[in-house]
Design a protein around this motif. Structure first.
Motif, PDB file in Angstrom:
ATOM      1  N   ALA A 159       0.765  -1.255  -0.040  1.00 35.43           N
ATOM      2  CA  ALA A 159       0.021   0.068   0.067  1.00 35.43           C
ATOM      3  C   ALA A 159       0.884   1.442  -0.125  1.00 35.43           C
ATOM      4  CB  ALA A 159      -0.804  -0.013   1.202  1.00 35.43           C
ATOM      5  N   THR A 160       2.031   1.213   0.503  1.00 35.84           N
ATOM      6  CA  THR A 160       2.653   2.423   0.704  1.00 35.84           C
ATOM      7  C   THR A 160       3.269   2.895  -0.756  1.00 35.84           C
ATOM      8  OG1 THR A 160       4.871   3.382   1.551  1.00 35.84           O
ATOM      9  CG2 THR A 160       4.919   1.239   1.080  1.00 35.84           C
ATOM     10  N   LYS A 161       3.274   4.364  -0.869  1.00 36.53           N
ATOM     11  CA  LYS A 161       3.549   4.919  -2.017  1.00 36.53           C
ATOM     12  C   LYS A 161       4.810   5.871  -1.700  1.00 36.53           C
ATOM     13  CE  LYS A 161      -0.915   5.611  -3.974  1.00 36.53           C
ATOM     14  NZ  LYS A 161      -2.066   6.438  -4.334  1.00 36.53           N
ATOM     15  N   THR A 162       5.218   6.088  -0.431  1.00 37.30           N
ATOM     16  CA  THR A 162       6.327   6.738  -0.072  1.00 37.30           C
ATOM     17  C   THR A 162       7.451   5.838   0.402  1.00 37.30           C
ATOM     18  OG1 THR A 162       5.896   6.814   2.131  1.00 37.30           O
ATOM     19  CG2 THR A 162       4.938   8.521   0.756  1.00 37.30           C
ATOM     20  N   LYS A 163       7.569   4.504   0.328  1.00 42.52           N
ATOM     21  CA  LYS A 163       8.472   3.466   0.713  1.00 42.52           C
ATOM     22  C   LYS A 163       8.633   3.771   2.187  1.00 42.52           C
ATOM     23  CE  LYS A 163       8.581   1.534  -3.307  1.00 42.52           C
ATOM     24  NZ  LYS A 163       8.320   0.121  -3.525  1.00 42.52           N
ATOM     25  N   THR A 164       7.943   4.360   2.991  1.00 41.40           N
ATOM     26  CA  THR A 164       8.118   4.416   4.463  1.00 41.40           C
ATOM     27  C   THR A 164       6.818   4.183   5.269  1.00 41.40           C
ATOM     28  OG1 THR A 164       9.724   6.195   4.034  1.00 41.40           O
ATOM     29  CG2 THR A 164       8.878   6.091   6.177  1.00 41.40           C
ATOM     30  N   VAL A 165       7.017   3.292   6.107  1.00 42.66           N
ATOM     31  CA  VAL A 165       5.774   2.804   6.941  1.00 42.66           C
ATOM     32  C   VAL A 165       6.010   2.802   8.268  1.00 42.66           C
ATOM     33  CG1 VAL A 165       4.869   1.190   5.045  1.00 42.66           C
ATOM     34  CG2 VAL A 165       6.298   0.212   6.933  1.00 42.66           C
ATOM     35  N   GLY A 166       5.211   2.831   9.317  1.00 32.14           N
ATOM     36  CA  GLY A 166       5.388   2.978  10.707  1.00 32.14           C
ATOM     37  C   GLY A 166       4.751   1.882  11.378  1.00 32.14           C
ATOM     38  N   PHE A 167       5.423   1.870  12.470  1.00 32.25           N
ATOM     39  CA  PHE A 167       4.806   0.904  13.848  1.00 32.25           C
ATOM     40  C   PHE A 167       4.761   1.510  15.024  1.00 32.25           C
ATOM     41  CE2 PHE A 167       5.364  -2.099  17.157  1.00 32.25           C
ATOM     42  CZ  PHE A 167       4.638  -2.737  17.249  1.00 32.25           C
ATOM     43  N   VAL A 168       3.675   1.645  15.734  1.00 35.26           N
ATOM     44  CA  VAL A 168       3.615   2.111  16.803  1.00 35.26           C
ATOM     45  C   VAL A 168       3.193   0.997  18.041  1.00 35.26           C
ATOM     46  CG1 VAL A 168       2.189   3.728  18.529  1.00 35.26           C
ATOM     47  CG2 VAL A 168       2.984   4.345  16.080  1.00 35.26           C
ATOM     48  N   GLY A 169       4.110   0.715  19.038  1.00 36.08           N
ATOM     49  CA  GLY A 169       3.797  -0.189  20.127  1.00 36.08           C
ATOM     50  C   GLY A 169       3.458   0.397  21.125  1.00 36.08           C
ATOM     51  N   GLY A 170       2.341  -0.009  22.105  1.00 35.19           N
ATOM     52  CA  GLY A 170       1.951   0.654  23.268  1.00 35.19           C
ATOM     53  C   GLY A 170       2.854   0.440  24.226  1.00 35.19           C
ATOM     54  N   VAL A 171       3.462  -0.482  24.708  1.00 39.00           N
ATOM     55  CA  VAL A 171       4.390  -0.557  25.898  1.00 39.00           C
ATOM     56  C   VAL A 171       5.820  -1.448  25.093  1.00 39.00           C
ATOM     57  CG1 VAL A 171       4.897  -1.495  28.160  1.00 39.00           C
ATOM     58  CG2 VAL A 171       2.786  -0.550  27.576  1.00 39.00           C
ATOM     59  N   ASN A 172       6.864  -1.298  25.722  1.00 35.51           N
ATOM     60  CA  ASN A 172       7.893  -1.901  25.276  1.00 35.51           C
ATOM     61  C   ASN A 172       8.141  -3.333  26.039  1.00 35.51           C
ATOM     62  OD1 ASN A 172      10.525  -2.628  24.297  1.00 35.51           O
ATOM     63  ND2 ASN A 172      11.646  -0.986  24.769  1.00 35.51           N
ATOM     64  N   VAL A 173       7.483  -4.349  25.536  1.00 30.61           N
ATOM     65  CA  VAL A 173       7.528  -5.578  26.374  1.00 30.61           C
ATOM     66  C   VAL A 173       7.313  -6.880  25.295  1.00 30.61           C
ATOM     67  CG1 VAL A 173       6.193  -4.737  28.314  1.00 30.61           C
ATOM     68  CG2 VAL A 173       4.824  -5.576  26.590  1.00 30.61           C
ATOM     69  N   PRO A 174       7.991  -7.928  25.716  1.00 34.29           N
ATOM     70  CA  PRO A 174       7.847  -8.981  24.731  1.00 34.29           C
ATOM     71  C   PRO A 174       6.611  -9.315  24.035  1.00 34.29           C
ATOM     72  CG  PRO A 174       9.046  -9.693  26.863  1.00 34.29           C
ATOM     73  CD  PRO A 174       8.437  -8.322  26.988  1.00 34.29           C
ATOM     74  N   ILE A 176       4.602  -7.249  22.613  1.00 29.90           N
ATOM     75  CA  ILE A 176       4.558  -6.239  21.641  1.00 29.90           C
ATOM     76  C   ILE A 176       5.618  -6.489  20.540  1.00 29.90           C
ATOM     77  CG2 ILE A 176       3.940  -3.792  20.888  1.00 29.90           C
ATOM     78  CD1 ILE A 176       1.834  -5.150  22.462  1.00 29.90           C
ATOM     79  N   HIS A 177       6.805  -7.087  21.274  1.00 29.45           N
ATOM     80  CA  HIS A 177       7.969  -7.136  20.545  1.00 29.45           C
ATOM     81  C   HIS A 177       7.489  -8.076  19.168  1.00 29.45           C
ATOM     82  CE1 HIS A 177      10.910  -6.170  23.784  1.00 29.45           C
ATOM     83  NE2 HIS A 177      10.213  -5.086  23.363  1.00 29.45           N
ATOM     84  N   LYS A 178       6.629  -9.021  19.675  1.00 28.79           N
ATOM     85  CA  LYS A 178       5.897 -10.015  18.376  1.00 28.79           C
ATOM     86  C   LYS A 178       5.500  -9.281  17.290  1.00 28.79           C
ATOM     87  CE  LYS A 178       4.147 -14.066  20.125  1.00 28.79           C
ATOM     88  NZ  LYS A 178       3.231 -14.582  20.656  1.00 28.79           N
ATOM     89  N   PHE A 179       4.699  -8.307  17.681  1.00 25.34           N
ATOM     90  CA  PHE A 179       4.093  -7.701  16.586  1.00 25.34           C
ATOM     91  C   PHE A 179       5.019  -6.848  15.823  1.00 25.34           C
ATOM     92  CE2 PHE A 179       0.573  -7.906  19.928  1.00 25.34           C
ATOM     93  CZ  PHE A 179      -0.519  -8.029  19.179  1.00 25.34           C
ATOM     94  N   GLN A 180       5.952  -6.301  16.342  1.00 20.97           N
ATOM     95  CA  GLN A 180       6.728  -5.374  15.629  1.00 20.97           C
ATOM     96  C   GLN A 180       7.610  -6.327  14.622  1.00 20.97           C
ATOM     97  OE1 GLN A 180       9.737  -3.399  18.048  1.00 20.97           O
ATOM     98  NE2 GLN A 180      10.819  -2.642  16.593  1.00 20.97           N
ATOM     99  N   ALA A 181       8.218  -7.459  15.367  1.00 23.30           N
ATOM    100  CA  ALA A 181       9.066  -8.273  14.638  1.00 23.30           C
ATOM    101  C   ALA A 181       8.358  -8.917  13.325  1.00 23.30           C
ATOM    102  CB  ALA A 181       9.456  -9.604  15.487  1.00 23.30           C
ATOM    103  N   GLY A 182       7.154  -9.388  13.484  1.00 19.97           N
ATOM    104  CA  GLY A 182       6.450  -9.759  12.473  1.00 19.97           C
ATOM    105  C   GLY A 182       6.121  -8.836  11.352  1.00 19.97           C
TER     106      GLY A 182
END
Length: 347
Positions: A159-174, A176-182
């Protein structure tokens, strides 16, 4: 009837978990005999509480289905600001004392409290979402969030057209790391040239990472300033702020846990919600309640993944089908994860 979220190709189901009840064994105590006088399912919410349009609301949907199907009394209790493990232990103890069965803690933060309380009430079945707690009368309901997030990353890359996407995790815990990693892996496997901007709102839940839409909005606005045109939030109630910022900037947001395109509270922003990474928390909660009602309560660890249709990606927004190559790429990625040719990281 159960309110389900529509997944790519296959609807989320938990029949296999319900069938596994016989193998898990255990006793349900007086609350599991199906009597009309019994108190049934009770849930204790995670940070953000009911109304987060995401994690907690999915659990509540499971409770509502159980209440309707079994015709018993249910209870759901909100968390308090700055609460301790002792507060959670008191909450779970109160529900067990009142005769509710099963009692479910929604969120990994209930781990220490549940371990203590379950041992004191062996005839009550307990459940915990997103954590593993050992106990003969405890069912641990965990999910392959990394797999659903991988699919979200594939969709974002298409979907990106700028070749830049973001991820926002609520709390820095293992968790949410799973969400980020995937997510990051799904993006990079689709197009290694795409930049992923990732950030966490807080280091602890007590700081409001899962319950502060204003923090989510500010984080998303910062990523949008850096040219992100797709932002994925795994942040509970804070994710509403991310979605609001995306809608204002006319870029894509990706929701989490529930199909956020369908949430009434987010209707004003729905056209900006490209898709959502889904966890069938509703189905897991109901399956545990049914096992107790059937006199065959679940226990042990039960993992909901893509193969069991316990996680997935929504395609409710008609605009998703208009993103060139997105649906096909997601379906191909799902097949690869299910057959094992794609291994999704957890860190």
């Amino acid at each position: 009837m159960r309110r389900t979220s529509r997944l790519i190709r296959v609807a989320v189901g938990v029949a296999s978990l319900a069938l596994a009840a016989t193998a898990c064994g255990g006793t349900s105590g007086e609350s599991g005999d199906g009597s009309g006088d019994d108190k049934g399912l009770a849930i204790a919410y995670d940070v953000g509480g009911k109304g987060d349009q995401s994690f907690n609301d999915a659990a509540y949907a499971g409770l509502e289905k159980a209440k309707k199907e079994f015709g018993y009394k249910t209870a759901d209790i909100e968390p308090t600001d700055g609460e301790t493990d002792a507060d959670k232990e008191q909450r779970l103890t109160s529900l067990a004392k009142q005769g509710y069965n099963p009692v479910i803690g929604v969120g990994f933060a209930y781990g220490p409290a549940m371990k203590a309380v379950a041992a004191k009430y062996p005839d009550t079945t307990f459940g915990i979402v997103d954590s593993v707690v050992e106990g003969k009368n405890v069912a641990s309901l965990v999910f392959a969030e990394n797999e659903a997030s991988y699919l979200a990353g594939v969709a974002a890359a298409k979907a990106t057209k700028t070749k830049t996407v973001g991820f926002v995790g609520g709390v820095n815990v293992p968790l949410i790391h799973k969400f980020q990693a995937g997510y990051e892996q799904g993006v990079k496997d689709t197009d290694p040239k795409i930049k992923v901007i990732s950030q966490y709102l807080t280091q602890t839940a007590e700081e409001g990472g899962f319950s502060s839409p204003d923090k989510g909005k500010a984080a998303a606005e910062g990523q949008i300033e850096k040219k992100a045109d797709v932002v994925y939030a795994a942040a509970g109630l804070s994710g509403q702020g991310v979605i609001e910022a995306a809608a204002k900037a006319k870029i894509w947001a990706i929701g989490v846990d529930s199909d956020q395109y369908k949430q009434e509270a987010l209707a004003a922003y729905k056209d900006s919600i490209l898709t959502s990474a889904l966890k069938d928390i509703e189905g897991a909660v109901f399956a545990l309640a049914k096992s107790v009602e059937d006199g065959k309560p679940l226990s042990g660890t039960h993992t909901f993944d893509l193969k069991s249709d316990g996680v997935g990606l929504s395609d409710s927004n008609p605009k998703f089908a208009e993103v060139p190559g997105a649906k096909e790429a997601v379906e191909k990625a799902k097949a690869g994860i299910v057959d094992g040719s794609i291994k999704v990281a957890t860190e």
